[in-house]
Design a protein around this motif. Structure first.
Motif, PDB file in Angstrom:
ATOM      1  N   GLU A 262      -8.415 -11.572   2.645  1.00 46.00           N
ATOM      2  CA  GLU A 262      -8.776 -10.796   1.498  1.00 46.00           C
ATOM      3  C   GLU A 262      -9.940  -9.760   2.177  1.00 46.00           C
ATOM      4  O   GLU A 262      -9.600  -9.012   2.232  1.00 46.00           O
ATOM      5  CB  GLU A 262     -10.273 -11.309   0.934  1.00 46.00           C
ATOM      6  N   ARG A 263     -10.139  -9.911   3.459  1.00 44.34           N
ATOM      7  CA  ARG A 263     -10.479  -8.282   4.430  1.00 44.34           C
ATOM      8  C   ARG A 263     -10.007  -7.678   5.185  1.00 44.34           C
ATOM      9  O   ARG A 263      -9.929  -6.580   4.988  1.00 44.34           O
ATOM     10  CB  ARG A 263     -11.580  -9.364   5.570  1.00 44.34           C
ATOM     11  N   PHE A 264      -8.605  -8.285   5.206  1.00 44.38           N
ATOM     12  CA  PHE A 264      -7.506  -7.736   6.236  1.00 44.38           C
ATOM     13  C   PHE A 264      -6.574  -7.201   5.331  1.00 44.38           C
ATOM     14  O   PHE A 264      -5.931  -6.612   6.268  1.00 44.38           O
ATOM     15  CB  PHE A 264      -7.730  -7.802   7.437  1.00 44.38           C
ATOM     16  N   GLY A 265      -6.171  -8.499   4.618  1.00 45.31           N
ATOM     17  CA  GLY A 265      -4.711  -7.538   3.681  1.00 45.31           C
ATOM     18  C   GLY A 265      -4.745  -7.180   2.938  1.00 45.31           C
ATOM     19  O   GLY A 265      -3.983  -7.169   2.249  1.00 45.31           O
ATOM     20  N   GLY A 266      -5.801  -6.521   2.474  1.00 48.30           N
ATOM     21  CA  GLY A 266      -5.538  -5.251   0.862  1.00 48.30           C
ATOM     22  C   GLY A 266      -5.194  -6.335   0.462  1.00 48.30           C
ATOM     23  O   GLY A 266      -5.541  -7.296  -0.328  1.00 48.30           O
ATOM     24  N   ALA A 267      -4.179  -5.668  -0.590  1.00 48.25           N
ATOM     25  CA  ALA A 267      -4.300  -5.920  -2.119  1.00 48.25           C
ATOM     26  C   ALA A 267      -3.319  -7.233  -1.785  1.00 48.25           C
ATOM     27  O   ALA A 267      -3.636  -8.051  -2.286  1.00 48.25           O
ATOM     28  CB  ALA A 267      -3.221  -4.961  -2.660  1.00 48.25           C
TER      29      ALA A 267
END
Length: 452
Positions: A262-267
């Motif tokens: 959720e923090r680095f993977g974007g949508a």
């Protein structure tokens, strides 16, 4: 209801492909190995050849039956689960639970009959190939002629049909037992808890695997290659146990990377996390063949490597019995690789195709096709890592006790090359099947797809 079942099969062919292929492949495998019983009953076959042929039919054919039953039940459950809305609507217009059960049984029976009919010729060819393998490895005399007769036909037809209908009965009980309001809720949201029967079944299989692992390390210690009789089964039982616990594994283990995604993977990362949390049961269906493929293949290959190394260290040549065991192991691996690979592709194609409406709604709310593909890629990665992890754990139920029983050491001397190759195959199959199906689904206009 039989008429409705036939129309359902005709208009919803894609939804039944996974179940049909499971029955077809199962019938082919059972017929191929059962034909060894027909061959053993032929004229002029020596007692030694009869023993080899019967062993091949009973041992490998028995495992084929277990894998087929498990695969058919899993794919049928997935197909019925995907039709929860249809079942709820039929109930709302007056269909009784008995009528729905007859419809599901009718669909399954038609699929089983078609699968068995189409399996006869491949089963005959498979039996000939199996006998040729035994002759090439000098386990059966060259003058033995392949026979495809009553044992192959009766076992292939009977076992496949009984396994399919039995799986349909188990699958239909939960769906038809719900009330209309419960069915409507079940169609829109996955159950938050895994069924008690599935939980108990998973635990029982793991306990059985643990028991056989202890027997291998103690009772079979020092028995040489005979320790394979118990060790070879443990990774199969453990793999089935972990596969049954799939929904829990998806939620607990596959949910661990939620925060980084959720923090680095974007949508795409956010969508992946939500799907892992909300679609655990559907993802568990795809997790099953990955665990079976990884666990059984890794356990059997390393077990065979340990045994071959031990024989070489003793300065001995493999006798006929050891060659027979080695051939059995490689046949098991070939069977599992082919069966699990096809079921993995089949299950992923079925689940991804079913999500066309979901993809359409995501695009209508702002997600780009690239973000949807990235989400599918991340989900496939999560499934692969989870399946490989627990498949590797399942393989240890075979590798560690057999290594101790055979060499008095705990860890085998074999390197990680075999395991890495198995992981690579599992990853490629998972990614290719998911992404190829998702690309086809995204070609449909978003509005049209959302209406599916």
């Amino acid at each position: 209801m039989l008429s409705l079942a036939l129309r359902s099969l005709r208009h919803r062919a894609t939804a039944f492909v996974a179940s049909f292929l499971a029955m077809l492949l199962g019938a082919v495998m059972i017929m191929s190995f059962a034909s060894m019983l027909d061959t053993a009953g032929g004229t002029g076959v020596s007692d030694a050849n009869v023993e080899t042929l019967v062993t091949m039919a009973s041992v490998v054919g028995g495992w084929s039956l277990i894998l087929v039953l498990f695969a058919v039940t899993s794919t049928l459950s997935l197909a019925v689960r995907q039709r929860a809305t249809e079942m709820a609507l039929l109930k709302s217009i007056g269909a009784t639970p008995a009528q729905l059960r007859r419809m599901i049984l009718g669909e399954t029976a038609v699929l089983a009959v078609a699968a068995v009919a189409l399996a006869v010729l491949p089963g005959m060819l498979g039996g000939r190939a199996l006998l040729a393998l035994l002759i090439d490895t000098e386990q059966v005399a060259p003058d033995v002629t392949h026979v495809f007769g009553p044992a192959a036909l009766s076992m292939g037809c009977g076992i496949t049909f009984v396994a399919a209908v039995g799986s349909a009965v188990l699958t239909a009980r939960r769906t038809t037992g719900l009330r209309v309001t419960e069915s409507l809720m079940d169609a829109t949201a996955e159950p938050r808890r895994m069924s008690r029967k599935r939980l108990v079944g998973g635990i029982v299989f793991l306990l059985l695997a643990a028991d056989l692992a202890v027997v291998t390390a103690t009772v079979m210690h020092g028995e040489g290659s005979d320790a394979m009789q118990t060790a070879g089964q443990t990774s199969i039982w453990a793999s089935i146990g972990f596969a049954l616990l799939g929904p829990v594994l998806v939620r607990r283990v596959a949910g661990l990377p939620a925060a980084p995604l959720e923090r680095f993977g974007g949508a795409a990362g956010h969508l992946t996390v939500q799907n892992v949390r909300q679609r655990a049961h559907q993802m568990a269906g795809a997790l099953m063949p990955i665990i079976l493929f990884t666990g059984i293949a890794t356990g059997t290959l390393y077990m065979q490597d340990v045994d071959s190394a031990a024989i070489a260290a003793e300065g001995l040549l493999k006798n006929d019995e050891q060659k027979s065991i080695e051939t059995l192991n490689f046949v098991v691996i070939g069977m599992v690789v082919l069966f699990a690979a096809i079921m993995l592709i089949n299950t992923l194609v079925a689940t991804t195709t079913y999500r066309r409406g979901e993809f359409g709604r995501q695009r209508l709310t702002g997600a780009t096709p690239g973000q949807v593909l990235a989400m599918v890629t991340l989900e496939s990665a999560v499934l692969t890592v989870t399946g490989v992890l627990f498949g590797a754990v399942a393989s240890l139920f075979t590798i560690l006790p057999f290594t101790f029983a055979r060499t008095d050491t705990v860890l085998p001397d074999s390197g990680p090359g075999t395991f890495l190759a198995i992981v690579a195959v599992a990853a490629v199959l998972t990614m290719a099947a998911s992404l190829a199906t998702a690309v086809r689904a995204l070609r449909i206009p978003a509005i049209e797809a959302a209406a599916v």
